[in-house]
Design an enzyme around this catalytic site. Structure first.
Site, PDB file in Angstrom:
ATOM      1  N   HIS A  61     -15.200  -6.864  -5.032  1.00 56.23           N
ATOM      2  CA  HIS A  61     -14.479  -5.868  -4.248  1.00 56.23           C
ATOM      3  C   HIS A  61     -14.255  -4.597  -5.054  1.00 56.23           C
ATOM      4  O   HIS A  61     -14.456  -4.583  -6.262  1.00 56.23           O
ATOM      5  CB  HIS A  61     -13.156  -6.412  -3.706  1.00 56.23           C
ATOM      6  CG  HIS A  61     -12.153  -6.782  -4.743  1.00 56.23           C
ATOM      7  ND1 HIS A  61     -12.245  -7.922  -5.510  1.00 56.23           N
ATOM      8  CD2 HIS A  61     -11.019  -6.164  -5.144  1.00 56.23           C
ATOM      9  CE1 HIS A  61     -11.210  -7.997  -6.323  1.00 56.23           C
ATOM     10  NE2 HIS A  61     -10.452  -6.931  -6.124  1.00 56.23           N
ATOM     11  N   HIS A  63     -11.491  -1.370  -5.696  1.00 55.51           N
ATOM     12  CA  HIS A  63     -10.152  -0.781  -5.555  1.00 55.51           C
ATOM     13  C   HIS A  63     -10.266   0.707  -5.841  1.00 55.51           C
ATOM     14  O   HIS A  63     -10.855   1.099  -6.841  1.00 55.51           O
ATOM     15  CB  HIS A  63      -9.173  -1.356  -6.591  1.00 55.51           C
ATOM     16  CG  HIS A  63      -8.612  -2.671  -6.244  1.00 55.51           C
ATOM     17  ND1 HIS A  63      -7.549  -2.829  -5.387  1.00 55.51           N
ATOM     18  CD2 HIS A  63      -8.945  -3.909  -6.651  1.00 55.51           C
ATOM     19  CE1 HIS A  63      -7.256  -4.115  -5.286  1.00 55.51           C
ATOM     20  NE2 HIS A  63      -8.096  -4.797  -6.047  1.00 55.51           N
ATOM     21  N   TYR A 126      -1.666  -1.906 -11.275  1.00 57.28           N
ATOM     22  CA  TYR A 126      -2.267  -3.061 -10.601  1.00 57.28           C
ATOM     23  C   TYR A 126      -3.777  -2.874 -10.466  1.00 57.28           C
ATOM     24  O   TYR A 126      -4.548  -3.768 -10.784  1.00 57.28           O
ATOM     25  CB  TYR A 126      -1.632  -3.253  -9.223  1.00 57.28           C
ATOM     26  CG  TYR A 126      -2.344  -4.271  -8.364  1.00 57.28           C
ATOM     27  CD1 TYR A 126      -2.161  -5.623  -8.580  1.00 57.28           C
ATOM     28  CD2 TYR A 126      -3.205  -3.871  -7.354  1.00 57.28           C
ATOM     29  CE1 TYR A 126      -2.815  -6.558  -7.802  1.00 57.28           C
ATOM     30  CE2 TYR A 126      -3.870  -4.797  -6.572  1.00 57.28           C
ATOM     31  CZ  TYR A 126      -3.673  -6.135  -6.798  1.00 57.28           C
ATOM     32  OH  TYR A 126      -4.334  -7.058  -6.034  1.00 57.28           O
ATOM     33  N   GLN A 130      -5.960  -5.437 -12.755  1.00 57.13           N
ATOM     34  CA  GLN A 130      -6.121  -6.632 -11.931  1.00 57.13           C
ATOM     35  C   GLN A 130      -7.297  -7.487 -12.388  1.00 57.13           C
ATOM     36  O   GLN A 130      -7.198  -8.702 -12.451  1.00 57.13           O
ATOM     37  CB  GLN A 130      -6.293  -6.278 -10.459  1.00 57.13           C
ATOM     38  CG  GLN A 130      -6.339  -7.529  -9.605  1.00 57.13           C
ATOM     39  CD  GLN A 130      -6.999  -7.329  -8.274  1.00 57.13           C
ATOM     40  OE1 GLN A 130      -7.668  -6.353  -8.041  1.00 57.13           O
ATOM     41  NE2 GLN A 130      -6.823  -8.288  -7.407  1.00 57.13           N
TER      42      GLN A 130
END
Length: 143
Positions: A61, A63, A126, A130
């Site tokens: 993914h 971000h 974050y 992460q």
């Protein structure tokens, strides 16, 4: 320096946290593919005058923490980034098109978007850390 940006008729502070995934959430965004995705997102964001605060391309993914000018539609921006990145990646890595379930789609439909307010620094940390936390968690599960 003020946290606000200026346009000819307005001042603004529009910050968003955006997450999107490859089709079927395949774990393919590493190595050369991940680097190309990162490079494309940065280039297309610059074209739209979108400021990237944090960008983290993880194996399954992406971000994005971005400041989007109010004259840029969020759905248009995400559509541009996902669409043009998919075209570039599928043209550069032609082996991805050979899988019968892949077709001409690189990203899954949709995305997650959240406005960032006073907790911007927490979200920035974050996004930045992460991946490290996920790897640590995976290693702990092995033992």
């Amino acid at each position: 320096m003020s946290r606000f940006r200026k346009l000819s008729q307005s001042i603004w502070h529009c910050q968003y946290h955006i997450v999107f995934v490859p089709k079927y959430r395949y774990r393919i965004l590493s190595g050369a593919i991940g680097h190309e995705v990162d490079r494309c997102i940065r280039a297309f964001s610059e074209q739209k005058k979108v400021e990237i605060i944090e960008l983290n391309v993880q194996i399954d993914h992406v971000h994005l923490l971005v400041m989007v000018p109010p004259k840029v539609s969020l759905s248009d921006y995400v559509g541009l980034v996902k669409g043009r990145t998919a075209i570039r990646v599928l043209n550069r890595f032609r082996q991805l098109k050979k899988k019968p379930y892949w077709g001409n789609h690189f990203w899954a439909k949709g995305y997650c978007i959240d406005t960032v307010g006073l907790d911007a620094e927490m979200i920035r940390k974050y996004v930045k850390y992460q991946e490290r936390n996920e790897k640590l968690h995976e290693q702990l599960q092995l033992f």
